[in-house]
Design a protein around this motif. Structure first.
Motif, PDB file in Angstrom:
ATOM      1  N   ARG A  65       0.858  -1.101  -0.120  1.00  0.00           N
ATOM      2  CA  ARG A  65      -0.127   0.082  -0.078  1.00  0.00           C
ATOM      3  C   ARG A  65       0.895   1.253   0.089  1.00  0.00           C
ATOM      4  NH1 ARG A  65      -3.215  -0.831   4.409  1.00  0.00           N
ATOM      5  NH2 ARG A  65      -1.929   0.173   5.942  1.00  0.00           N
ATOM      6  N   GLU A  66       2.123   1.259   0.755  1.00  0.00           N
ATOM      7  CA  GLU A  66       2.783   2.495   0.824  1.00  0.00           C
ATOM      8  C   GLU A  66       3.257   2.426  -0.578  1.00  0.00           C
ATOM      9  OE1 GLU A  66       6.202   1.809   3.782  1.00  0.00           O
ATOM     10  OE2 GLU A  66       4.455   1.736   5.408  1.00  0.00           O
ATOM     11  N   LEU A  67       3.780   1.551  -1.466  1.00  0.00           N
ATOM     12  CA  LEU A  67       4.333   1.550  -2.830  1.00  0.00           C
ATOM     13  C   LEU A  67       3.362   2.329  -3.671  1.00  0.00           C
ATOM     14  CD1 LEU A  67       5.842  -1.961  -3.466  1.00  0.00           C
ATOM     15  CD2 LEU A  67       7.043   0.413  -3.484  1.00  0.00           C
ATOM     16  N   GLN A  68       2.104   1.994  -3.539  1.00  0.00           N
ATOM     17  CA  GLN A  68       1.188   2.942  -4.264  1.00  0.00           C
ATOM     18  C   GLN A  68       0.839   4.277  -3.916  1.00  0.00           C
ATOM     19  OE1 GLN A  68      -2.250   0.327  -3.638  1.00  0.00           O
ATOM     20  NE2 GLN A  68      -1.440  -1.327  -5.030  1.00  0.00           N
ATOM     21  N   GLN A  69       1.209   4.687  -2.787  1.00  0.00           N
ATOM     22  CA  GLN A  69       0.846   6.032  -1.985  1.00  0.00           C
ATOM     23  C   GLN A  69       2.045   7.038  -2.270  1.00  0.00           C
ATOM     24  OE1 GLN A  69      -0.412   5.336   1.812  1.00  0.00           O
ATOM     25  NE2 GLN A  69      -2.241   4.649   1.289  1.00  0.00           N
ATOM     26  N   ILE A  70       3.050   6.608  -2.863  1.00  0.00           N
ATOM     27  CA  ILE A  70       4.221   7.491  -2.864  1.00  0.00           C
ATOM     28  C   ILE A  70       4.187   8.528  -4.172  1.00  0.00           C
ATOM     29  CG2 ILE A  70       6.587   7.584  -3.419  1.00  0.00           C
ATOM     30  CD1 ILE A  70       7.000   4.820  -2.040  1.00  0.00           C
ATOM     31  N   SER A  71       4.114   9.756  -3.928  1.00  0.00           N
ATOM     32  CA  SER A  71       3.926  10.847  -4.861  1.00  0.00           C
ATOM     33  C   SER A  71       5.044  11.499  -5.876  1.00  0.00           C
ATOM     34  CB  SER A  71       2.994  12.088  -4.185  1.00  0.00           C
ATOM     35  OG  SER A  71       3.828  12.528  -3.355  1.00  0.00           O
ATOM     36  N   THR A  72       5.864  11.764  -5.403  1.00  0.00           N
ATOM     37  CA  THR A  72       6.931  12.230  -6.394  1.00  0.00           C
ATOM     38  C   THR A  72       7.863  11.296  -6.696  1.00  0.00           C
ATOM     39  OG1 THR A  72       8.701  12.523  -4.259  1.00  0.00           O
ATOM     40  CG2 THR A  72       7.044  14.464  -4.966  1.00  0.00           C
ATOM     41  N   LYS A  73       8.535  11.620  -8.014  1.00  0.00           N
ATOM     42  CA  LYS A  73       9.456  10.613  -8.725  1.00  0.00           C
ATOM     43  C   LYS A  73      10.617  10.360  -7.762  1.00  0.00           C
ATOM     44  CE  LYS A  73      10.826   8.365 -12.074  1.00  0.00           C
ATOM     45  NZ  LYS A  73      10.386   7.272 -12.288  1.00  0.00           N
ATOM     46  N   GLN A  74      11.068  11.410  -7.223  1.00  0.00           N
ATOM     47  CA  GLN A  74      12.574  10.966  -6.354  1.00  0.00           C
ATOM     48  C   GLN A  74      12.129  10.136  -5.477  1.00  0.00           C
ATOM     49  OE1 GLN A  74      14.633  14.259  -4.794  1.00  0.00           O
ATOM     50  NE2 GLN A  74      16.595  12.945  -4.515  1.00  0.00           N
ATOM     51  N   GLN A  75      11.110  10.474  -4.418  1.00  0.00           N
ATOM     52  CA  GLN A  75      10.707   9.606  -3.345  1.00  0.00           C
ATOM     53  C   GLN A  75      10.106   8.344  -3.726  1.00  0.00           C
ATOM     54  OE1 GLN A  75       7.703  12.466  -1.738  1.00  0.00           O
ATOM     55  NE2 GLN A  75       9.193  13.341  -0.187  1.00  0.00           N
ATOM     56  N   GLU A  76       9.574   8.454  -4.724  1.00  0.00           N
ATOM     57  CA  GLU A  76       8.959   7.058  -5.385  1.00  0.00           C
ATOM     58  C   GLU A  76      10.010   6.195  -5.618  1.00  0.00           C
ATOM     59  OE1 GLU A  76       6.859   5.847  -9.705  1.00  0.00           O
ATOM     60  OE2 GLU A  76       5.681   7.290  -8.260  1.00  0.00           O
ATOM     61  N   ASP A  77      11.218   6.481  -6.347  1.00  0.00           N
ATOM     62  CA  ASP A  77      12.284   5.759  -6.546  1.00  0.00           C
ATOM     63  C   ASP A  77      12.982   5.215  -5.500  1.00  0.00           C
ATOM     64  OD1 ASP A  77      11.788   6.106  -9.408  1.00  0.00           O
ATOM     65  OD2 ASP A  77      13.296   7.474  -9.473  1.00  0.00           O
ATOM     66  N   GLN A  78      13.369   5.932  -4.357  1.00  0.00           N
ATOM     67  CA  GLN A  78      13.651   5.560  -3.213  1.00  0.00           C
ATOM     68  C   GLN A  78      13.123   4.694  -2.340  1.00  0.00           C
ATOM     69  OE1 GLN A  78      14.884   9.096  -1.322  1.00  0.00           O
ATOM     70  NE2 GLN A  78      16.739   9.616  -2.479  1.00  0.00           N
ATOM     71  N   GLN A  80      10.378   2.938  -3.236  1.00  0.00           N
ATOM     72  CA  GLN A  80      10.192   1.607  -4.041  1.00  0.00           C
ATOM     73  C   GLN A  80      11.163   0.730  -4.031  1.00  0.00           C
ATOM     74  OE1 GLN A  80       9.145   2.090  -8.190  1.00  0.00           O
ATOM     75  NE2 GLN A  80       8.149   0.108  -8.259  1.00  0.00           N
ATOM     76  N   GLU A  81      12.294   0.938  -4.038  1.00  0.00           N
ATOM     77  CA  GLU A  81      13.600   0.421  -3.728  1.00  0.00           C
ATOM     78  C   GLU A  81      13.448  -0.333  -2.368  1.00  0.00           C
ATOM     79  OE1 GLU A  81      17.439   2.272  -4.933  1.00  0.00           O
ATOM     80  OE2 GLU A  81      16.572   2.734  -7.065  1.00  0.00           O
ATOM     81  N   LEU A  82      13.592   0.567  -1.237  1.00  0.00           N
ATOM     82  CA  LEU A  82      13.334   0.078  -0.101  1.00  0.00           C
ATOM     83  C   LEU A  82      12.342  -0.871   0.166  1.00  0.00           C
ATOM     84  CD1 LEU A  82      14.407   0.219   2.731  1.00  0.00           C
ATOM     85  CD2 LEU A  82      12.916   2.229   3.295  1.00  0.00           C
ATOM     86  N   ALA A  83      10.986  -0.419  -0.377  1.00  0.00           N
ATOM     87  CA  ALA A  83       9.716  -1.430  -0.127  1.00  0.00           C
ATOM     88  C   ALA A  83       9.853  -2.859  -0.708  1.00  0.00           C
ATOM     89  CB  ALA A  83       8.322  -0.742  -0.448  1.00  0.00           C
ATOM     90  N   GLN A  84      10.517  -2.640  -2.011  1.00  0.00           N
ATOM     91  CA  GLN A  84      10.774  -3.802  -2.941  1.00  0.00           C
ATOM     92  C   GLN A  84      11.909  -4.850  -2.071  1.00  0.00           C
ATOM     93  OE1 GLN A  84       9.144  -4.968  -5.532  1.00  0.00           O
ATOM     94  NE2 GLN A  84      10.202  -6.686  -5.072  1.00  0.00           N
ATOM     95  N   ALA A  85      12.761  -4.267  -1.329  1.00  0.00           N
ATOM     96  CA  ALA A  85      13.937  -4.853  -0.665  1.00  0.00           C
ATOM     97  C   ALA A  85      13.385  -5.664   0.636  1.00  0.00           C
ATOM     98  CB  ALA A  85      15.113  -4.061  -0.317  1.00  0.00           C
ATOM     99  N   GLN A  86      12.437  -4.918   1.273  1.00  0.00           N
ATOM    100  CA  GLN A  86      11.635  -5.444   2.257  1.00  0.00           C
ATOM    101  C   GLN A  86      10.499  -6.434   1.970  1.00  0.00           C
ATOM    102  OE1 GLN A  86      10.080  -2.052   3.946  1.00  0.00           O
ATOM    103  NE2 GLN A  86      11.514  -1.563   5.294  1.00  0.00           N
TER     104      GLN A  86
END
Length: 165
Positions: A65-78, A80-86
């Motif tokens: 759900r957090e992955l879907q709520q990230i708004s900006t591109k930079q925040q989204e990239d960082q 998303q990588e953290l969430a994917q690793a988790q």
């Protein structure tokens, strides 16, 4: 045709029964206290593994759900990588836990006596290894076998009359 229908219905109902395994012997043995203690220890470990699996599933859902709520591109990239690793770590941990659980179940089946459930034609359908409430595996096996035999004598049995809870 009626026997085939009853047999198919029985397998559908019995698919929900836990602790089943094909018969390897027809002898009924008394389970020693040490085996019961071992069974209880494994049961507690399996319950702890199941609890951890549920916690991991909730954490995984929150991360998705957090992955879907990230708004900006930079925040989204960082993020998303953290969430994917988790998510990858949780997935790996869940796979390890599942394998451990399977090994413990196999080990428990080697040390615990199984009690056969007998079908319509006198063949063993599966075996029961653990208690359910106050019923021993032997009592459960005898009760299920009796119900199967009684099911065949039900002249007015219809598929719609069966309720699985």
């Amino acid at each position: 045709m009626k026997k085939i229908l009853c047999t198919l219905l029985f397998f559908a109902v019995m698919g929900f029964t836990s602790g089943i395994r094909a018969q390897t012997t027809t002898e009924n043995k008394v389970v020693p206290d040490s085996t019961q203690n071992l069974e209880e220890t494994y049961r507690k470990k399996l319950a702890a593994l199941e609890k951890q699996r549920i916690i991991d599933s909730i954490t995984q859902a929150n991360l998705e759900r957090e992955l879907q709520q990230i708004s900006t591109k930079q925040q989204e990239d960082q993020a998303q990588e953290l969430a994917q690793a988790q998510l990858d770590a949780i997935s790996k941990q869940e796979n390890v836990s599942l394998e451990r659980k399977k090994r413990q179940i196999d080990s428990l089946k080697k040390t615990t006596t199984g009690y056969p459930v007998i079908g319509f034609f006198g063949d063993t359908l599966f075996q029961l290894y653990n208690r359910l409430g106050s019923f021993s595996p032997r009592e459960r096996s005898l009760a299920i076998s009796s119900r199967i035999k009684n099911l065949a004598s039900e002249a007015e049995f219809t598929v719609d009359s069966l309720l699985v809870q």
